[in-house]
Design a protein around this motif. Structure first.
Motif, short mmCIF file in Angstrom:
data_model
loop_
_atom_site.label_atom_id
_atom_site.label_comp_id
_atom_site.label_asym_id
_atom_site.label_seq_id
_atom_site.Cartn_x
_atom_site.Cartn_y
_atom_site.Cartn_z
N HIS A 72 0.83 -1.20 0.00
CA HIS A 72 0.00 0.00 0.00
C HIS A 72 0.87 1.26 0.00
O HIS A 72 0.67 2.17 -0.79
CB HIS A 72 -0.92 -0.02 1.23
CG HIS A 72 -1.79 1.20 1.38
ND1 HIS A 72 -3.14 1.18 1.12
CD2 HIS A 72 -1.48 2.46 1.74
CE1 HIS A 72 -3.62 2.40 1.31
NE2 HIS A 72 -2.63 3.20 1.69
N HIS A 76 1.83 4.57 -2.93
CA HIS A 76 1.99 6.01 -2.74
C HIS A 76 3.37 6.43 -3.25
O HIS A 76 3.52 7.41 -3.96
CB HIS A 76 1.93 6.38 -1.25
CG HIS A 76 0.56 6.30 -0.64
ND1 HIS A 76 -0.51 7.04 -1.10
CD2 HIS A 76 0.09 5.59 0.41
CE1 HIS A 76 -1.57 6.79 -0.34
NE2 HIS A 76 -1.24 5.90 0.57
N HIS A 88 -5.31 8.53 -2.15
CA HIS A 88 -6.30 7.46 -2.14
C HIS A 88 -7.41 7.66 -3.16
O HIS A 88 -7.91 6.71 -3.74
CB HIS A 88 -6.94 7.33 -0.75
CG HIS A 88 -5.98 6.79 0.27
ND1 HIS A 88 -6.15 6.97 1.60
CD2 HIS A 88 -4.84 6.07 0.12
CE1 HIS A 88 -5.15 6.39 2.25
NE2 HIS A 88 -4.34 5.85 1.38
ZN LIG Z 1 -2.43 5.24 2.05
#
Ligand SMILES: [Zn+2]
Ligand SMILES: [Zn+2]
Length: 160
Positions: A72, A76, A88
């Motif tokens: 995750h 980014h 997001h």
């Molecule tokens: Zn995040």
């Protein structure tokens, strides 16, 4: 679960490995544990490009949960460095996350129940208030000076 890396060097090696395997691009910054992180599983720092992992969270969710969290944060990381949509709500982010089978949200069970998402600040005296849910700014004022409050940050459950 205690199968997660114990040292920052091993955590970094894991992040580099996931980056090559799933993103086909090297991870060239730092990935380290931060034992002070509370409400998030991990976070990506826009200024230094480093990734920080919640030590308590990693030890609760174990290796698979840790890998999901690193994936995750790497979404980014790679999108931000490529100048693409790294937030997001960005389509780039959502597509990349799906491509690498990443997770959208941290496992809430493994985070403390007092998990604050909203940070408010009094416009008059500067007092800070942390809340789980949004508050109605027309109804609530500062408990100390009755000044008006304003939202200063909104934390996602998975990053800071
Ligand atoms: Zn995040
Ligand atoms: Zn105040």
């Amino acid at each position: 679960m205690s199968d997660v890396p114990h040292h920052n060097e091993d955590l970094l090696a894991l992040a580099k490995e996931i980056s090559m395997k799933d993103f086909h691009q090297p991870f060239l910054h730092h990935c380290k544990y931060n034992s002070r992180l509370k409400s998030v599983g991990g976070r990506y720092l826009l200024t230094t490009h480093d990734i920080e992992i919640n030590w308590h969270y990693a030890h609760k969710v174990g290796m698979n949960g840790l890998i999901d969290t690193i994936k995750h944060e790497l979404c980014h990381y790679h999108l931000h460095l490529a100048g693409r949509g790294y937030r997001h709500r960005d389509q780039d982010f959502q597509q990349l996350l799906q491509k690498v089978n990443g997770i959208r949200y941290a496992d809430r069970e493994a985070l403390p129940s007092r998990c604050y998402r909203y940070e408010y600040k009094c416009q008059s005296c500067g007092a800070k208030y942390l809340r789980k849910n949004r508050i109605n700014l027309k109804k609530f004022v500062c408990g100390k000076c009755h000044g008006l409050l304003s939202l200063v940050s909104e934390l996602g459950p998975n990053h800071g």
